[in-house]
Design a protein around this motif. Structure first.
Motif, PDB file in Angstrom:
ATOM      1  N   GLU A   3      -6.696   4.276   4.856  1.00 57.90           N
ATOM      2  CA  GLU A   3      -7.845   3.378   4.711  1.00 57.90           C
ATOM      3  C   GLU A   3      -7.468   1.916   4.869  1.00 57.90           C
ATOM      4  OE1 GLU A   3      -9.603   3.972   0.897  1.00 57.90           O
ATOM      5  OE2 GLU A   3     -11.172   2.475   1.179  1.00 57.90           O
ATOM      6  N   VAL A   4      -6.271   1.527   4.411  1.00 58.66           N
ATOM      7  CA  VAL A   4      -5.883   0.111   4.408  1.00 58.66           C
ATOM      8  C   VAL A   4      -4.483  -0.086   4.976  1.00 58.66           C
ATOM      9  CG1 VAL A   4      -7.425  -0.657   2.566  1.00 58.66           C
ATOM     10  CG2 VAL A   4      -5.243   0.403   1.965  1.00 58.66           C
ATOM     11  N   PRO A   5      -4.263   0.181   6.273  1.00 63.35           N
ATOM     12  CA  PRO A   5      -2.902   0.131   6.829  1.00 63.35           C
ATOM     13  C   PRO A   5      -2.402  -1.249   7.247  1.00 63.35           C
ATOM     14  CG  PRO A   5      -4.455   0.817   8.510  1.00 63.35           C
ATOM     15  CD  PRO A   5      -5.256   0.641   7.243  1.00 63.35           C
ATOM     16  N   ASN A   6      -3.307  -2.217   7.363  1.00 62.50           N
ATOM     17  CA  ASN A   6      -2.896  -3.507   7.922  1.00 62.50           C
ATOM     18  C   ASN A   6      -1.847  -4.189   7.061  1.00 62.50           C
ATOM     19  OD1 ASN A   6      -4.676  -3.082   9.988  1.00 62.50           O
ATOM     20  ND2 ASN A   6      -6.257  -4.450   9.191  1.00 62.50           N
ATOM     21  N   GLY A   7      -0.773  -4.665   7.721  1.00 62.80           N
ATOM     22  CA  GLY A   7       0.296  -5.362   7.026  1.00 62.80           C
ATOM     23  C   GLY A   7       1.424  -4.453   6.564  1.00 62.80           C
ATOM     24  N   TYR A   8       1.323  -3.177   6.876  1.00 69.17           N
ATOM     25  CA  TYR A   8       2.325  -2.195   6.441  1.00 69.17           C
ATOM     26  C   TYR A   8       2.819  -1.355   7.616  1.00 69.17           C
ATOM     27  CZ  TYR A   8      -0.063  -3.072   1.979  1.00 69.17           C
ATOM     28  OH  TYR A   8      -0.632  -3.660   0.877  1.00 69.17           O
ATOM     29  N   GLY A  21      -9.173  -2.551 -11.352  1.00 70.48           N
ATOM     30  CA  GLY A  21     -10.584  -2.189 -11.276  1.00 70.48           C
ATOM     31  C   GLY A  21     -10.939  -1.275 -10.122  1.00 70.48           C
ATOM     32  N   MET A  22      -9.939  -0.820  -9.405  1.00 70.29           N
ATOM     33  CA  MET A  22     -10.206   0.041  -8.256  1.00 70.29           C
ATOM     34  C   MET A  22      -9.362   1.298  -8.358  1.00 70.29           C
ATOM     35  SD  MET A  22     -10.242  -2.763  -5.195  1.00 70.29           S
ATOM     36  CE  MET A  22     -10.994  -1.637  -4.038  1.00 70.29           C
ATOM     37  N   GLY A  23      -9.833   2.304  -7.682  1.00 70.14           N
ATOM     38  CA  GLY A  23      -9.017   3.502  -7.578  1.00 70.14           C
ATOM     39  C   GLY A  23      -7.932   3.323  -6.543  1.00 70.14           C
ATOM     40  N   LEU A  24      -7.211   4.367  -6.283  1.00 72.75           N
ATOM     41  CA  LEU A  24      -6.154   4.313  -5.284  1.00 72.75           C
ATOM     42  C   LEU A  24      -6.750   4.312  -3.877  1.00 72.75           C
ATOM     43  CD1 LEU A  24      -4.718   5.419  -7.881  1.00 72.75           C
ATOM     44  CD2 LEU A  24      -3.152   6.582  -6.328  1.00 72.75           C
ATOM     45  N   ARG A  25      -6.114   3.566  -3.010  1.00 71.01           N
ATOM     46  CA  ARG A  25      -6.528   3.535  -1.617  1.00 71.01           C
ATOM     47  C   ARG A  25      -5.347   3.922  -0.739  1.00 71.01           C
ATOM     48  NH1 ARG A  25      -9.065  -2.181  -0.438  1.00 71.01           N
ATOM     49  NH2 ARG A  25      -7.380  -2.837  -1.836  1.00 71.01           N
ATOM     50  N   LEU A  26      -5.603   4.809   0.209  1.00 67.86           N
ATOM     51  CA  LEU A  26      -4.548   5.350   1.062  1.00 67.86           C
ATOM     52  C   LEU A  26      -4.135   4.329   2.112  1.00 67.86           C
ATOM     53  CD1 LEU A  26      -2.898   7.917   1.776  1.00 67.86           C
ATOM     54  CD2 LEU A  26      -4.771   8.540   3.314  1.00 67.86           C
ATOM     55  N   ILE A  27      -2.831   4.081   2.186  1.00 65.77           N
ATOM     56  CA  ILE A  27      -2.303   3.131   3.170  1.00 65.77           C
ATOM     57  C   ILE A  27      -1.893   3.883   4.438  1.00 65.77           C
ATOM     58  CG2 ILE A  27      -0.578   1.356   3.616  1.00 65.77           C
ATOM     59  CD1 ILE A  27      -0.270   1.062   0.560  1.00 65.77           C
ATOM     60  N   TYR A  28      -0.981   4.821   4.280  1.00 62.90           N
ATOM     61  CA  TYR A  28      -0.497   5.669   5.359  1.00 62.90           C
ATOM     62  C   TYR A  28      -0.191   7.040   4.765  1.00 62.90           C
ATOM     63  CZ  TYR A  28       0.382   2.342   9.205  1.00 62.90           C
ATOM     64  OH  TYR A  28       0.259   1.450  10.251  1.00 62.90           O
TER      65      TYR A  28
END
Lengths: 118, 116
Positions: free
Chosen positions: A59-64, A40-47
């Motif tokens: 946008e969502v780097p935590n844990g990586y 239900g979501m689009g892609l979100r940039l990690i790194y």
């Protein structure tokens, strides 16, 4: 040309396990990216890696963590997997944005890795 | 903050007809690029079309065209003469070129169903 390749295609982990997702491109692109896609979501940039030797948070780097091993390869590591990291992971590559005229330097995506964390 | 909004979770279109998929965006970046990607059921992401914020003309690529209205901050995708193979998820995305251009944000997508 294979374009962007990712391994593995599927992976099941237990909470707390670690793993590395591999990505390679043969298009001589400078820039590489890791995204996650949740239902239900689009892609979100990690790194992303603007060029060889550099990496930056998305946008969502935590844990990586990531490593730009060379110009071709960009890996994503989960040190201690959590159920919230269950997702489909896409690697992508592109020319450096803004350097190729009006093309927009679109991103070329790998086939994705479906990761389940139990 | 940048944002992409796709308000149509699902759309139906009859084969051979045209369909418009909506996309609105918000950004403070004076220079940006807008993209549309297609994701078939097989899962890969396929680039369709690009529009730069300073482009004077709307982008076209074969049966795809982008209806770019800068003042309204909209970048709708128009697919002409729909085919059964057009059934897929479609994502609108934006990249701010003046902030390095590396951070692309995606909308939640619109699922298109083409009926025979």
């Amino acid at each position: 040309n294979a374009g962007v390749t990712q391994t593995p295609k599927f992976q099941v982990l237990k909470t707390g396990q670690s793993m590395t997702l591999q990505c390679a491109q043969d298009m001589n692109h400078n820039s590489m990216y890791w995204y996650r896609q949740d239902p239900g979501m689009g892609l979100r940039l990690i790194y992303y890696s603007a060029s060889e030797g550099t990496t930056d948070k998305g946008e969502v780097p935590n844990g990586y963590n990531v490593s730009r091993l060379n110009k071709r390869e960009f890996s994503l590591r989960l040190e201690s997997a959590a159920p919230s990291q269950t997702s489909v992971y896409f690697c992508a590559s592109s020319e450096t944005p803004g350097l190729a005229g009006a093309s927009g330097n679109e991103q070329f995506f790998g086939p994705g890795t479906r990761l389940t964390v139990l | 903050a940048q944002k992409i909004t796709q308000t149509q979770p699902g759309m139906f279109v009859q084969e051979k007809e045209a369909v418009t998929l909506d996309c609105t965006y918000d950004t403070s970046d004076p220079s940006y690029g807008l993209f549309w990607y297609k994701q078939p059921s097989s899962g890969e992401m396929i680039f369709l079309i690009y529009q730069g914020s300073y482009d004077q003309q709307n982008a076209t690529e074969g049966r795809y065209s982008l209806n770019f209205q800068k003042a309204r901050k909209s970048a709708n995708l128009v697919i002409s003469a729909s085919q059964l193979g057009d059934s897929a998820m479609y994502f609108c995305a934006m990249r701010g070129l003046n902030t390095g251009g590396f951070k692309t944000i995606f909308g939640a997508g619109t699922r298109l169903f083409v009926k025979a």
